[in-house]
Design a protein around this motif. Structure first.
Motif, mmCIF file in Angstrom:
data_model
loop_
_atom_site.group_PDB
_atom_site.id
_atom_site.type_symbol
_atom_site.label_atom_id
_atom_site.label_comp_id
_atom_site.label_asym_id
_atom_site.label_seq_id
_atom_site.Cartn_x
_atom_site.Cartn_y
_atom_site.Cartn_z
ATOM 1 N N GLU A 1 78.563 26.595 -5.156
ATOM 2 C CA GLU A 1 77.426 25.661 -5.830
ATOM 3 C C GLU A 1 77.214 24.727 -4.824
ATOM 4 O OE1 GLU A 1 77.008 23.189 -10.177
ATOM 5 O OE2 GLU A 1 77.894 25.325 -9.900
ATOM 6 N N LEU A 2 75.591 23.985 -4.495
ATOM 7 C CA LEU A 2 75.834 22.684 -3.443
ATOM 8 C C LEU A 2 75.470 22.220 -4.427
ATOM 9 C CD1 LEU A 2 75.568 24.261 -0.262
ATOM 10 C CD2 LEU A 2 78.140 22.655 -0.977
ATOM 11 N N PRO A 3 74.633 20.929 -4.589
ATOM 12 C CA PRO A 3 73.761 20.050 -4.418
ATOM 13 C C PRO A 3 72.508 19.990 -3.570
ATOM 14 C CG PRO A 3 75.584 18.510 -3.635
ATOM 15 C CD PRO A 3 76.124 19.509 -3.591
ATOM 16 N N LEU A 4 70.825 20.029 -4.292
ATOM 17 C CA LEU A 4 70.066 20.705 -3.986
ATOM 18 C C LEU A 4 68.667 19.891 -3.474
ATOM 19 C CD1 LEU A 4 68.476 23.683 -3.428
ATOM 20 C CD2 LEU A 4 67.504 23.357 -5.869
ATOM 21 N N PHE A 5 69.094 20.348 -2.345
ATOM 22 C CA PHE A 5 68.073 18.573 -1.838
ATOM 23 C C PHE A 5 66.410 19.546 -0.987
ATOM 24 C CE2 PHE A 5 65.885 15.562 0.698
ATOM 25 C CZ PHE A 5 66.059 14.802 0.423
ATOM 26 N N LYS B 1 68.654 15.487 -14.487
ATOM 27 C CA LYS B 1 68.437 14.771 -13.159
ATOM 28 C C LYS B 1 67.935 15.632 -12.180
ATOM 29 C CE LYS B 1 68.391 10.325 -12.024
ATOM 30 N NZ LYS B 1 68.976 9.095 -11.650
ATOM 31 N N ASN B 2 70.075 15.608 -12.213
ATOM 32 C CA ASN B 2 70.003 16.232 -10.327
ATOM 33 C C ASN B 2 70.537 17.966 -10.278
ATOM 34 O OD1 ASN B 2 70.089 13.874 -9.198
ATOM 35 N ND2 ASN B 2 72.504 13.120 -10.165
ATOM 36 N N LEU B 3 69.679 18.416 -9.379
ATOM 37 C CA LEU B 3 69.742 20.210 -9.486
ATOM 38 C C LEU B 3 70.514 20.029 -7.969
ATOM 39 C CD1 LEU B 3 65.594 20.415 -7.997
ATOM 40 C CD2 LEU B 3 67.055 20.967 -10.326
ATOM 41 N N SER B 4 71.713 21.144 -8.905
ATOM 42 C CA SER B 4 72.344 21.640 -7.946
ATOM 43 C C SER B 4 72.040 23.100 -7.659
ATOM 44 C CB SER B 4 73.894 22.002 -8.138
ATOM 45 O OG SER B 4 73.954 23.059 -9.698
ATOM 46 N N ALA B 5 72.509 24.135 -6.781
ATOM 47 C CA ALA B 5 72.076 25.767 -6.474
ATOM 48 C C ALA B 5 72.889 26.493 -5.976
ATOM 49 C CB ALA B 5 71.097 25.931 -5.050
ATOM 50 N N SER B 6 73.724 27.978 -7.052
ATOM 51 C CA SER B 6 74.110 28.628 -6.078
ATOM 52 C C SER B 6 73.747 29.246 -5.166
ATOM 53 C CB SER B 6 74.428 29.648 -7.633
ATOM 54 O OG SER B 6 75.550 30.526 -7.051
ATOM 55 N N VAL B 7 74.461 29.168 -3.694
ATOM 56 C CA VAL B 7 74.530 30.099 -2.281
ATOM 57 C C VAL B 7 74.900 31.021 -1.938
ATOM 58 C CG1 VAL B 7 72.673 28.109 -2.102
ATOM 59 C CG2 VAL B 7 74.975 28.402 -1.317
#
Length: 300
Positions: free
Chosen positions: A37-41, A142-148
């Motif tokens: 999981e990482l912060p998503l931009f 508010k902030n998005l993250s993603a499972s990659v």
């Protein structure tokens, strides 16, 4: 589209006024096959490729500093391309993922740069490609993250035909370097010296005359032969366009210089006429001289 500027990694390292203090950050790059999981931009209509860096300058300086501080503890972010028309609206909908590229690039935040006009930009350095599995929001929504999941190209047999494809990629990339003034000097130097064809493809891809969707298609291809061929095809078209553009510019400049020479002669004739005290209504002789000048085969 977000204002941004493509640079080589070395150029952005030289520009940086604030570096990530974690000297071991490159050791945290995701491993192939790993899911994390990482912060998503999200970049609207822009794609970052591995081995390249990009400075995002559309944010306010305070927002850039805030973002850099917020993600400093992570160093790594997941970057995907937004292909829709209203990011702010889609961010709050359940359909956000369908507007994003299915393949993105893990990137490191390497610092903040001060650009030519004084604005700040946050710099991302592309590392590995990944498949976007899932998008999550924090408790504050508010902030998005993603499972990659990190992935790589399918194995390819180093046949004679594939070697020919690689050499074609190098040939057209070097032609583009000579003709495309938008390619930074550092990138051009690296393209001219490297024998790493994957690096070559990644470095030249951002400068292809392609839409955001087409660049995402290249990023999303895990067949090296197919990806290289797509890049070669576009490079071939771009090289033809650059050559034609250069030819047109030279022709326009030649015509302009010839007109300048003619006008200079006309002015000289008018000045001589004035010195001789000839009246203004005596135009027949001047017209004849003008015609004679037009018939001259003036040297370039």
């Amino acid at each position: 589209m977000l204002p941004s500027k493509q640079h080589s990694i070395q150029e952005l390292n030289n520009m940086a006024i604030k570096k990530n203090e974690d000297k071991n950050s490159t050791k945290t790059v995701g491993k192939l096959g790993e899911t994390c999981e990482l912060p998503l931009f999200i970049l609207p209509k822009m794609t970052i490729f591995p081995d390249t860096s990009i400075a995002i300058t559309s944010l306010t300086n305070s927002r850039i500093t805030e973002l850099a501080q917020a993600h400093k503890q992570y160093s790594r972010v997941a970057i995907v391309t937004y292909l829709g028309n209203d990011l702010e609206k889609d961010k709050n909908s359940k359909n956000l993922k369908k507007h994003l590229s299915a393949v993105g690039t893990e990137a490191l935040i390497i610092g903040i740069v001060k650009l030519e006009r004084g604005e700040l930009g946050i710099v991302f350095q592309g590392k590995k490609r990944f498949l976007l599995k899932k998008i999550m929001k924090d408790k504050e929504n508010k902030n998005l993250s993603a499972s990659v999941q990190f992935c790589s190209d399918k194995p390819v047999k180093m046949s004679t035909s594939f070697k020919a494809v690689q050499e074609s990629l190098k040939t057209f990339a070097l032609k583009a370097v000579r003709l495309n003034s938008n390619i930074p000097q550092e990138t051009a130097a690296l393209l001219s010296s490297t024998e790493d064809f994957d690096l070559m493809a990644n470095l030249i891809a951002p400068f292809l005359s392609l839409s955001a969707e087409e660049k995402v298609e290249i990023l999303s291809s895990f067949d090296r032969r197919a990806r290289f061929m797509k890049i070669i095809k576009q490079l071939s078209q771009d090289v033809k366009l650059f050559k034609l553009s250069s030819k047109i510019q030279k022709g326009v400049q030649g015509d302009l210089q010839e007109n300048i020479r003619r006008n200079f002669l006309y002015e000289q004739i008018a000045a001589i006429k004035k010195e001789l005290g000839e009246p203004d209504d005596e135009t027949d002789e001047i017209d004849e001289v003008h015609k004679a000048i037009d018939q001259l085969n003036l040297p370039e």
